[in-house]
Design an enzyme around this catalytic site. Structure first.
Site, PDB file in Angstrom:
ATOM      1  NE  ARG A  60      -3.012   0.106   3.165  1.00 27.66           N
ATOM      2  CZ  ARG A  60      -2.542   0.530   4.348  1.00 27.66           C
ATOM      3  NH1 ARG A  60      -2.209   1.800   4.491  1.00 27.66           N
ATOM      4  NH2 ARG A  60      -2.408  -0.301   5.353  1.00 27.66           N
ATOM      5  CE1 TYR A 113     -16.751  10.329 -14.987  1.00 29.47           C
ATOM      6  CE2 TYR A 113     -15.381  10.404 -13.021  1.00 29.47           C
ATOM      7  CZ  TYR A 113     -16.273   9.733 -13.842  1.00 29.47           C
ATOM      8  OH  TYR A 113     -16.661   8.472 -13.508  1.00 29.47           O
ATOM      9  CG  ASP A 185      -8.753  15.055 -15.062  1.00 30.22           C
ATOM     10  OD1 ASP A 185      -8.171  14.511 -16.018  1.00 30.22           O
ATOM     11  OD2 ASP A 185      -9.637  14.484 -14.400  1.00 30.22           O
ATOM     12  CE  LYS A 210     -12.295   6.959 -18.537  1.00 26.77           C
ATOM     13  NZ  LYS A 210     -11.986   7.044 -17.142  1.00 26.77           N
TER      14      LYS A 210
END
Ligand code: 3LM
Length: 411
Positions: A60, A113, A185, A210
């Site tokens: 992690r 978004y 972004d 994407k």
């Protein structure tokens, strides 16, 4: 375009940060699946926890797979450092949770978004963080509103779903005078078409799901910026708040996708230019929003800031909401699906799908009209994409009683 070590983007996308000879000649990097890492001694473990050596501790907090990916992404975004995450939302939330505290203000652009908007507008509010949405396409709006309370300015460019741009350098000129970070972004462009950090942004975030992945087979994200910011986001936002760590298997898929990003993106752009030109001349289409069109309202900014116009197009039909949905339903090869940047051409109706968490008032305020359609132009043969669009227009608007009799929905 050249990167920091003077190699070109295409070369860095394939080679940066990896030496096959250090891995018994393996061209493809090994996948580290270990959740924990053994130490020689308690002392060595203690030093790792204090950040006094660079031994891995627990997945992690980082892994060799993640580190390789991060070094490559930092190279491509021309950043000092990067932090990979399990999703784009994982990157956005880990970064923002790490940068603001109760009493601070975030200023965000009007078009975002849907889940980013939801996180900012609804998620952060109960924690005492004020969020103001402004039209940041006009930097004067930021200059008028920003105060010492503003700690973060957040925008996409081009925006999802309606392709509005913001002038990154102009916004950075304003935030620089304050103790305030500018976060962009860059999902729609990828580092191949635009580098927000070189234009003055402090942080850049991506949904790597994407174009970077490119094949619709993974969910991932990353944030990039200075090493101190990335260390802080890793050890606080990611480690303690979201825990949204990327798996070694997804790192491998993403590294594979990134190797062909430049080749795929060139074809996405080539196809998108042709689809935009087709849509613009269609009598069924009221407005086509694509940065590569001469008629695009922010064309000069696009030419200055983006290397190419990208693979995403938004368009408004001369139709109402139901007819717009019927047009999407009538497509045969083009798939009705959210997400973007895949080999397949994907189309969706934002008001019903990606931005359906918005109320009617929010849709209006955030410039998402009911007849707006978003298309992610894929890598199929251009003639087949246009033939499908053509047959859907004809079947919906001339074959079944719907007509283009001057109907005009958007303002
Ligand atoms: C979509 N977008 O269809 P993940 N930033 C931008 C994005 O477009 C997205 C994210 C961040 C879409 C996903 S909608 C249910 C599907 C500009 C995602 C978030 O967490 O990797 O999905 O990225 O527009």
């Amino acid at each position: 375009m050249k990167n920091t070590d003077q190699r070109h983007f295409a070369t860095q996308a394939i080679h940066a940060g990896y030496q096959p000879r250090a891995h018994q000649g393996a061209l493809t990097p090994p996948i580290y699946t270990s959740s924990t890492y053994a130490f020689d001694s308690v002392r060595q473990g203690g030093e790792a926890f204090q950040g006094e050596n660079d031994h891995f501790i627990y997945a992690r907090l980082g892994s060799p797979s993640q580190q390789l990916l991060e070094n490559r992404l930092a190279e491509l975004e021309q950043a000092e450092a990067a932090l990979a995450t399990a999703s784009g939302m994982g990157a956005i939330t880990a970064a923002i949770w790490s940068l603001v505290k109760p009493g601070d203000e975030i200023i965000a652009d009007l078009s975002l978004y849907g889940c980013t908007f939801s996180f900012l507008a609804h998620g952060l509010k109960p924690f005492g963080i004020e969020v103001t949405f402004l039209n940041l396409s006009d930097p004067a709006n930021l200059a008028r509103h920003i105060t010492n309370k503003t700690k973060l300015v957040y925008s996409e460019t081009p925006s999802n779903p309606n392709m509005r741009l913001v002038d990154i350098a102009a916004l950075a000129d304003i935030t620089r005078a304050y103790d305030c970070k500018l976060m962009i972004d860059n999902t729609y462009c990828t580092p191949y078409l635009q580098n927000p950090l070189t234009l003055g942004a402090d942080l850049v975030v991506h949904s790597a799901t994407k174009y970077l992945g490119g094949h619709g087979d993974l969910i991932a994200g990353f944030v990039a910026g200075t090493k101190p910011d990335m260390d802080h986001i890793r050890m606080f936002g990611l480690k303690d708040m979201t825990g949204a760590v990327i798996s070694g298997f997804d790192v491998a898929l993403l590294l594979r996708g990134i190797k062909t990003l430049h080749v795929r993106m060139d074809r996405h752009v080539e196809n998108a230019h042709q689809v935009a030109a087709y849509l613009e001349q269609s009598k069924y289409v009221k407005n086509t929003f694509y940065p590569g069109l001469q008629t695009f309202a922010q064309r000069q900014l696009a030419d200055r800031q983006m290397r190419q116009a990208g693979g995403m197009i938004a368009f408004e039909l001369n139709a109402d909401r139901a007819q717009s949905a019927a047009f999407v339903d009538a497509l045969q090869m083009i798939l009705c699906a959210v997400s973007l940047g895949d080999a397949e051409t994907l189309i969706q109706h934002p008001a019903s799908m990606t931005h359906s968490t918005y109320s009617e008032e929010e849709l209006l305020a955030h410039l998402i009209s009911p007849n707006l359609i978003r298309i992610s132009v894929g890598l199929e043969h251009i003639d087949d994409i246009i033939t499908d669009l053509d047959q859907a227009f004809e079947s919906v608007f001339s074959g079944t009683g719907f007509s283009n009799n001057g109907l005009s929905i958007s303002a």
